[in-house]
Enzyme design. Sequence first.
Site, PDB file in Angstrom:
ATOM      1  N   ASP A   5       0.535  -1.303   0.104  1.00 48.41           N
ATOM      2  CA  ASP A   5      -0.315  -0.074  -0.160  1.00 48.41           C
ATOM      3  C   ASP A   5       1.263   1.037  -0.584  1.00 48.41           C
ATOM      4  O   ASP A   5       2.255   1.357   0.482  1.00 48.41           O
ATOM      5  CB  ASP A   5      -1.033   0.185   1.395  1.00 48.41           C
ATOM      6  CG  ASP A   5      -2.386   0.606   0.899  1.00 48.41           C
ATOM      7  OD1 ASP A   5      -2.768   0.710   0.953  1.00 48.41           O
ATOM      8  OD2 ASP A   5      -1.797   2.152   0.377  1.00 48.41           O
ATOM      9  N   ASP A  18       4.422   0.902  -4.324  1.00 46.51           N
ATOM     10  CA  ASP A  18       3.248   1.851  -5.368  1.00 46.51           C
ATOM     11  C   ASP A  18       3.152   0.579  -6.103  1.00 46.51           C
ATOM     12  O   ASP A  18       3.971   0.831  -7.041  1.00 46.51           O
ATOM     13  CB  ASP A  18       3.664   3.517  -5.813  1.00 46.51           C
ATOM     14  CG  ASP A  18       2.981   3.893  -6.372  1.00 46.51           C
ATOM     15  OD1 ASP A  18       2.035   2.723  -7.814  1.00 46.51           O
ATOM     16  OD2 ASP A  18       2.839   5.168  -7.223  1.00 46.51           O
ATOM     17  N   ASN A  69      -6.259  -4.973  -5.590  1.00 43.07           N
ATOM     18  CA  ASN A  69      -7.295  -3.727  -5.013  1.00 43.07           C
ATOM     19  C   ASN A  69      -7.206  -2.532  -5.407  1.00 43.07           C
ATOM     20  O   ASN A  69      -7.864  -1.728  -4.988  1.00 43.07           O
ATOM     21  CB  ASN A  69      -7.670  -5.026  -4.191  1.00 43.07           C
ATOM     22  CG  ASN A  69      -8.393  -3.386  -3.527  1.00 43.07           C
ATOM     23  OD1 ASN A  69      -9.944  -3.585  -2.905  1.00 43.07           O
ATOM     24  ND2 ASN A  69      -7.743  -2.729  -1.910  1.00 43.07           N
ATOM     25  N   TYR A 113     -11.965   6.476 -14.427  1.00 43.91           N
ATOM     26  CA  TYR A 113     -12.043   5.177 -13.628  1.00 43.91           C
ATOM     27  C   TYR A 113     -13.477   4.343 -14.134  1.00 43.91           C
ATOM     28  O   TYR A 113     -13.087   3.103 -14.508  1.00 43.91           O
ATOM     29  CB  TYR A 113     -12.597   5.830 -13.002  1.00 43.91           C
ATOM     30  CG  TYR A 113     -12.885   4.977 -11.689  1.00 43.91           C
ATOM     31  CD1 TYR A 113     -11.913   4.625 -10.323  1.00 43.91           C
ATOM     32  CD2 TYR A 113     -14.182   3.934 -10.941  1.00 43.91           C
ATOM     33  CE1 TYR A 113     -12.307   3.697  -9.376  1.00 43.91           C
ATOM     34  CE2 TYR A 113     -14.687   3.190  -9.860  1.00 43.91           C
ATOM     35  CZ  TYR A 113     -13.565   2.537  -8.927  1.00 43.91           C
ATOM     36  OH  TYR A 113     -13.993   1.398  -8.380  1.00 43.91           O
ATOM     37  N   LYS A 133     -11.897   0.619 -15.001  1.00 45.28           N
ATOM     38  CA  LYS A 133     -12.750  -0.419 -14.558  1.00 45.28           C
ATOM     39  C   LYS A 133     -12.944  -1.946 -15.277  1.00 45.28           C
ATOM     40  O   LYS A 133     -13.156  -2.827 -15.327  1.00 45.28           O
ATOM     41  CB  LYS A 133     -13.355  -0.045 -13.654  1.00 45.28           C
ATOM     42  CG  LYS A 133     -13.615   0.004 -12.421  1.00 45.28           C
ATOM     43  CD  LYS A 133     -12.486  -0.249 -11.599  1.00 45.28           C
ATOM     44  CE  LYS A 133     -11.985  -0.581 -10.022  1.00 45.28           C
ATOM     45  NZ  LYS A 133     -10.720  -0.816  -8.684  1.00 45.28           N
TER      46      LYS A 133
HETATM   47  P1  NAP Z   1      -9.722   2.988  -0.517  1.00 47.94           P
HETATM   48  O1  NAP Z   1     -10.695   2.902   1.047  1.00 47.94           O
HETATM   49  O2  NAP Z   1      -9.339   4.782  -0.222  1.00 47.94           O
HETATM   50  O3  NAP Z   1      -8.204   2.020   0.360  1.00 47.94           O
HETATM   51  C1  NAP Z   1      -7.624   1.862  -0.821  1.00 47.94           C
HETATM   52  C2  NAP Z   1      -5.989   1.484  -0.484  1.00 47.94           C
HETATM   53  O4  NAP Z   1      -5.066   1.975  -2.049  1.00 47.94           O
HETATM   54  C3  NAP Z   1      -4.989   3.186  -0.428  1.00 47.94           C
HETATM   55  O5  NAP Z   1      -4.514   2.244   1.283  1.00 47.94           O
HETATM   56  C4  NAP Z   1      -4.793   3.001  -0.764  1.00 47.94           C
HETATM   57  O6  NAP Z   1      -3.910   5.026  -0.256  1.00 47.94           O
HETATM   58  C5  NAP Z   1      -4.501   2.574  -0.908  1.00 47.94           C
HETATM   59  N1  NAP Z   1      -3.838   2.791  -2.899  1.00 47.94           N
HETATM   60  C6  NAP Z   1      -3.942   3.690  -3.672  1.00 47.94           C
HETATM   61  N2  NAP Z   1      -2.791   3.905  -5.150  1.00 47.94           N
HETATM   62  C7  NAP Z   1      -2.332   3.094  -4.211  1.00 47.94           C
HETATM   63  C8  NAP Z   1      -1.025   2.396  -5.292  1.00 47.94           C
HETATM   64  N3  NAP Z   1      -0.546   2.975  -6.101  1.00 47.94           N
HETATM   65  N4  NAP Z   1      -0.258   2.021  -4.431  1.00 47.94           N
HETATM   66  C9  NAP Z   1      -0.455   1.152  -3.510  1.00 47.94           C
HETATM   67  N5  NAP Z   1      -1.508   0.936  -2.876  1.00 47.94           N
HETATM   68  C10 NAP Z   1      -2.518   2.543  -3.848  1.00 47.94           C
HETATM   69  O7  NAP Z   1     -10.584   2.393  -1.367  1.00 47.94           O
HETATM   70  P2  NAP Z   1     -11.888   1.578  -1.523  1.00 47.94           P
HETATM   71  O8  NAP Z   1     -12.762   1.645  -1.582  1.00 47.94           O
HETATM   72  O9  NAP Z   1     -11.135  -0.402  -0.519  1.00 47.94           O
HETATM   73  O10 NAP Z   1     -11.833  -0.227  -2.714  1.00 47.94           O
HETATM   74  C11 NAP Z   1     -10.614  -0.434  -2.815  1.00 47.94           C
HETATM   75  C12 NAP Z   1     -10.632  -1.122  -4.240  1.00 47.94           C
HETATM   76  O11 NAP Z   1     -12.168  -1.859  -5.066  1.00 47.94           O
HETATM   77  C13 NAP Z   1     -10.546  -0.227  -5.381  1.00 47.94           C
HETATM   78  O12 NAP Z   1      -9.884  -0.814  -6.413  1.00 47.94           O
HETATM   79  C14 NAP Z   1     -11.789   0.562  -5.726  1.00 47.94           C
HETATM   80  O13 NAP Z   1     -12.011   1.102  -7.056  1.00 47.94           O
HETATM   81  C15 NAP Z   1     -12.145  -0.453  -5.972  1.00 47.94           C
HETATM   82  N6  NAP Z   1     -14.451  -0.160  -5.619  1.00 47.94           N
HETATM   83  C16 NAP Z   1     -14.410  -0.026  -4.484  1.00 47.94           C
HETATM   84  C17 NAP Z   1     -16.269   0.390  -4.708  1.00 47.94           C
HETATM   85  C18 NAP Z   1     -16.476   1.444  -3.256  1.00 47.94           C
HETATM   86  O14 NAP Z   1     -18.325   1.853  -3.362  1.00 47.94           O
HETATM   87  N7  NAP Z   1     -15.715   1.836  -2.013  1.00 47.94           N
HETATM   88  C19 NAP Z   1     -17.170   0.132  -5.205  1.00 47.94           C
HETATM   89  C20 NAP Z   1     -16.454  -0.626  -6.195  1.00 47.94           C
HETATM   90  C21 NAP Z   1     -15.021  -0.712  -6.748  1.00 47.94           C
HETATM   91  P3  NAP Z   1      -4.199   5.637  -0.348  1.00 47.94           P
HETATM   92  O15 NAP Z   1      -4.795   5.770   1.449  1.00 47.94           O
HETATM   93  O16 NAP Z   1      -2.776   6.520   0.315  1.00 47.94           O
HETATM   94  O17 NAP Z   1      -5.320   6.518  -0.871  1.00 47.94           O
END
Ligand code: NAP
Length: 252
Positions: A36, A62, A89, A153, A157
């Site tokens: 992360d 990253d 993820n 996005y 996706k």
């Molecule tokens: P989140 O709470 O923002 O967690 C994502 C994590 O990934 C964060 O810790 C983030 O770090 C980290 N990250 C970002 N860029 C990165 C990089 N370049 N290298 C390594 N780590 C990185 O998001 P989430 O809601 O859990 O989402 C997880 C996945 O599910 C994502 O792919 C998202 O697009 C997908 N998704 C989410 C939803 C939803 O409703 N939440 C719906 C559909 C799909 P930072 O905290 O520093 O940003």
Amino acid sequence: MRFDGRVAFVTGGSRGIGKGIAQLFAETGAKIGIVDVNEEALKETQKEFSEKGFEVLTKKADVSNAQEVEAAVKEVVDTFGRVDILVNNAGIIRDNLLFKMTDSDWEAVMNVHLKGSFNASRAVQQYMVDQKYGRIINISSTSALGNRGQVNYSAAKAGLQGFTKTLAIELGKFGITANSVAPGFIETEMTKATAERMGISFDELTSETLKSIPVGRWGQPEDIANAVLFFADEKSSFVSGQVIYVAGGPTV
Ligand code: NAP
């Protein structure tokens, strides 16, 4: 337990959905590698998981940087002896309407979601091919079907779904499956940030979106983890190249 002896590598696993996935793997016997960019969340998760007795290795990396991902995967393999499961993820959002979207908003989203998944998949495949066993799960989104303000996005996706199918075709003969989980609304920091950007409270966003969710609730990270574990199961060896929408109802 279901994942005894297995090693899972989860990107973006320090919080939100990724953390929920890592936790369910650990609770069912797997050893866990997490990368992360969020150092604070990584430290907290390492501490919390170690206290729970999980075998976990966290590493700041990253996913858009191939060398960092390759080094992290190698460290996980050196520590735990193998890597069986990859969950791509890690994600970010940089929402804006097309006419206001900048090059950097476009590139940042492509780099993390698409290049990041490519980097991590390429890094693990050499070990999985040698083992003749692997499970790759890519986290897509209902936004792949189109979503206002998310041209970057939704393209990324949807791209991940094509990426998944191609991995399935190329890697199947090595005992490796590739599948995708596409979440709907899941309660995480990412969705809280969305409400903030829209200038509404999280409660307002929740009540508005709930109207379109047949099961009448938002999803939680464990809802996604449950679907990921189905694809990651050894017994799911005949399921590959598939996308499952986990959104509390049908999507289209
Ligand atoms: P989140 O709470 O923002 O967690 C994502 C994590 O990934 C964060 O810790 C983030 O770090 C980290 N990250 C970002 N860029 C990165 C990089 N370049 N290298 C390594 N780590 C990185 O998001 P989430 O809601 O859990 O989402 C997880 C996945 O599910 C994502 O792919 C998202 O697009 C997908 N998704 C989410 C939803 C939803 O409703 N939440 C719906 C559909 C799909 P930072 O905290 O520093 O940003």
